[in-house]
Design an enzyme around this catalytic site. Sequence first.
Site, short mmCIF file in Angstrom:
data_model
loop_
_atom_site.label_atom_id
_atom_site.label_comp_id
_atom_site.label_asym_id
_atom_site.label_seq_id
_atom_site.Cartn_x
_atom_site.Cartn_y
_atom_site.Cartn_z
N PRO A 2 4.76 -0.25 1.34
CA PRO A 2 5.78 0.75 1.73
C PRO A 2 6.47 1.31 0.49
O PRO A 2 6.92 0.56 -0.36
CB PRO A 2 6.77 -0.07 2.57
N GLU A 3 6.52 2.62 0.39
CA GLU A 3 7.16 3.27 -0.74
C GLU A 3 8.50 3.86 -0.30
O GLU A 3 8.87 3.77 0.88
CB GLU A 3 6.23 4.37 -1.29
#
Length: 278
Positions: A2-3
């Site tokens: 997840p960014e």
Amino acid sequence: MPELPEVEVTRRSVAPRLEGSIVRAVRVGAALRWPLGVEPQSLVGLRVGTLQRRGKYIWLPLLDAGTGAPQGGLLLHLGMSGSLALLEQAHAPTKHEHFDLATDAGTLRLTDPRRFGAVVWSPALDAGMAARLLARLGCEPFDPALTAARLREGFSRRSVPIKTALLAGDIVVGAGNIYACEALYEAGIDPRTPANTLSLARCEKLLQALRRILGRALELGGSTLRDFRDAHGMSGAFQHEAGVYGREGQDCRRCGTPVQRLVQAQRSTFFCPRCQRR
Ligand SMILES: [Zn+2]
């Protein structure tokens, strides 16, 4: 992984219902990256304040339900494989569901198969564990205080390749691998360019490109992360329109030259050798 856009979309998705709710129970499952750092039972009865995001962390402040006085809060990180969902009816947790914050507005549940994520109590965002974890974070990409001049000043002390300096996240946060590759492509900058040789004009291009790319990812996140459980669905959707990321050997969408891949700081970098210059 997840960014920043996934984390921000997650925050936006759970915040409206969660804010103002009262904690009813806290369940800590298998050990995460760090211990919770507080007796779970001591959080029961507190009110959830306004959720904030800093880098890839979500800060969930807790308040005295009566007086509204700050009572610390929880700093959440999704690690490599984590996702958060706000469940109206919480089913019995499965083996990858390691943390529940049950409130009268639903149960905030962390699912994290690889358990690099974290839920950590801190007395405040700028004290204790939260302060320590956030200390090395660079500027927020959309902060108006972040200018090309400030970016250049940060890069001026780095002789590493610009891609590596972006990924480090201590000058500007949010440029994870896919977004760093795409921003450099958009800005026409060779990822191998030493960070300290970037002109002010190119820093300006890079900043604009990074904001455009992250803005687009946020847009896509709103439409693709339907149940907010699949944090990877979004980068997947983003990748469909990527200029270079994951496109080794395929034609550059601008000039037709095959996209190349190289490894920098143990991460794949994709770039167009013609459109991107040192
Ligand atoms: Zn090209």
